[in-house]
Write an enzyme that holds these catalytic residues in place. Structure first.
Site, PDB file in Angstrom:
ATOM      1  N   SER A   1       0.816  -1.212   0.000  1.00  0.00           N
ATOM      2  CA  SER A   1       0.000   0.000   0.000  1.00  0.00           C
ATOM      3  C   SER A   1       0.854   1.268   0.000  1.00  0.00           C
ATOM      4  O   SER A   1       1.547   1.552  -0.954  1.00  0.00           O
ATOM      5  CB  SER A   1      -0.968  -0.029   1.177  1.00  0.00           C
TER       6      SER A   1
ATOM      7  N   ASP B   1      -1.191   1.308  -3.920  1.00  0.00           N
ATOM      8  CA  ASP B   1      -2.174   0.346  -4.439  1.00  0.00           C
ATOM      9  C   ASP B   1      -3.519   0.981  -4.755  1.00  0.00           C
ATOM     10  O   ASP B   1      -4.494   0.277  -5.044  1.00  0.00           O
ATOM     11  CB  ASP B   1      -2.359  -0.819  -3.471  1.00  0.00           C
TER      12      ASP B   1
END
Length: 468
Positions: free
Chosen positions: A100, A246
């Protein structure tokens, strides 16, 4: 380099520095646990653009094949796209290879259960139990897993967003908005530009090649998106958007080139959605007080949870909330799927601007004003972090009792939140990095920073008393 510390295991999944706290054997062991957890059924996998993601993918495949899973690989996709495909395909679970917003040297895997639903607390406990005990249900030689590859995941995701009842394509296209987009060389590169094209926006792209060589921080903080701010001004764009690695998050830059924190993403979207439908809202304990004001404006109830998308989702299910999220730039749209979706947030905010017939700067001016400060204290281990939080709590409880005062009161939903009438500070152990996070909010930026700094100094003194 030798492995020096265990990976971080949390509500967000498993993360670590590749080759240091995260290696292929750890990933395969978790995949074995997950394949066992879903009973060897169908699992959807996808990955972000990090250069280490192909290696992690192969480690995941090994564990899933060994437990007899049929794997559907949707390729390089944002995390919300992977979960949406799992929902569409009615898979028994999904694994996304991503770290992420963490730095480029990090990677990890995030899990979801049946039909793209984030794991509940009890499901996370069961998965961890299988991993720790290595109670794996291995398939025999003739029942090993199989692989299927799909290449239409982003197309499906876009179709779902564009068909939501709160999108008016004609209205947006008539607005002829100019948008500057910074995907940070992450997974958002493969979808967000296409979305803007579908919405009829003129898109100016920055860092939109998904090669995994991040040319800015994966976390789109104001300091990281200076180039985007400059480009908004140069191109005279109506708005700028920046994703994390992401693309489950997005942050906004105003028409004047001013970077907004992720708090504004959930604020804009909540105000927009509550104009369409009335219902409860769920955010975390460290999300801005703007959300209290927006909930009061629309006459709805605001719920606060621990930090972490999983906790927000669980509460959203409990109260049937119409919108939820965190102050990180992550917003959850129940009509799409119960996970944060930075791509959907672009569509919602573009629609919000088109409907309001106002600039982003004017929308900001119309909102209640608070200033936040976010800092972090690096720590040697999660064990030290836990001890530090415990020591800080003891100190604050003692101070509170000695002073015999009503302020600040302590709120212990997640870490320690000290709350005054006009300000607050939250101290909590990160679930994704080896740090203690300190967030504060006050009427002015100087007050918020002073509160944050004062708290950090107290924590540093307390840490010196801990045997490392």
């Amino acid at each position: 380099m030798a492995k020096t510390e265990d990976p971080i295991i949390s509500v967000s999944g498993v993360r670590g520095q590749v080759g240091i706290s995260l290696d292929a054997s750890t990933i395969t062991r978790f995949a074995l646990a997950f394949g066992t957890f879903v009973g060897g059924k169908t699992v959807v996998i996808g990955r972000d653009s990090r250069t280490s993601s192909p290696m992690i993918r192969h480690a995941v495949l090994a564990g899933l094949f060994a437990t007899g899973c049929h794997v559907i690989d949707v390729g390089l996709c944002p995390t919300p796209t992977v979960l949406m495909m799992a929902k569409s395909l009615k898979a028994a679970g999904s694994i996304t290879v991503t770290a992420s917003h963490n730095p480029v040297e990090w990677n990890g895997i995030e899990f979801a259960a049946e039909s793209g639903k984030l794991l509940t607390h009890s499901e996370r406990d069961e998965l961890t139990r299988i991993y720790e005990t290595e109670d794996f249900d291995l398939a025999p030689w003739d029942k090993l897993g199989t692989l299927e590859e799909l290449d239409n995941a982003t197309t499906h995701h876009l179709k779902q967003i564009l068909s939501t009842p709160w999108i008016d394509l004609d209205l947006i296209r008539d607005a002829k908005l100019k948008v500057t987009l910074d995907c940070g060389n992450g997974a958002g590169c493969v979808i967000s530009s296409d979305l803007l094209q579908e919405l009829g926006c003129e898109a100016i792209e920055i860092n939109c090649v998904p090669d995994g060589n991040f040319r800015r921080s994966a976390e789109p903080t104001p300091d990281a998106i200076v180039e985007l701010c400059e480009e908004v001004c140069v191109s005279k764009a109506d708005i700028g958007f920046a994703h994390d690695g992401d693309a489950d998050r997005v942050v906004v830059v105003t028409d004047q080139g001013v970077p907004l924190s992720g708090e504004w993403t959930i604020a804009f979207v909540a105000d927009f959605i509550l104009n369409k439908t009335i219902g409860d809202v769920v955010v975390t304990v460290s999300t801005s007080r703007m959300m209290d004001d927006i909930a009061a404006k629309h006459g709805v109830k605001l719920h606060r949870t621990k930090v972490g998308v999983g906790w927000v989702v669980e509460r959203m299910h409990e109260v049937n909330a119409v919108i939820g999220g965190e102050g990180t730039g992550g917003v959850i749209y129940p009509s799409l799927n119960y996970t944060t979706d930075g791509i959907a947030s672009i569509a919602a905010i573009v629609q919000y601007i088109a409907e309001s017939n106002k600039t982003v700067s004017e929308l900001v001016d119309a909102m209640p004003k608070y200033e936040m400060c976010r800092k972090k204290l690096e720590i040697p281990s999660q064990k030290v972090a836990t001890q530090l939080i415990e020591n800080a709590l003891s100190l604050y409880k003692k101070e509170h009792k000695t002073a015999s005062r009503t302020e600040p009161y302590l709120e212990l939903t997640d870490g320690i939140k000290r709350v005054w009438n006009d300000r607050w500070v939250n101290i909590r152990k990160s679930g994704t990095e080896p740090v203690i996070r300190v967030f504060s909010e006050a009427p002015t930026a100087s007050q918020a920073e002073a509160l944050c700094n004062e708290t950090l100094e107290s924590l540093k003194k307390l840490m010196k008393q801990i045997s490392l």
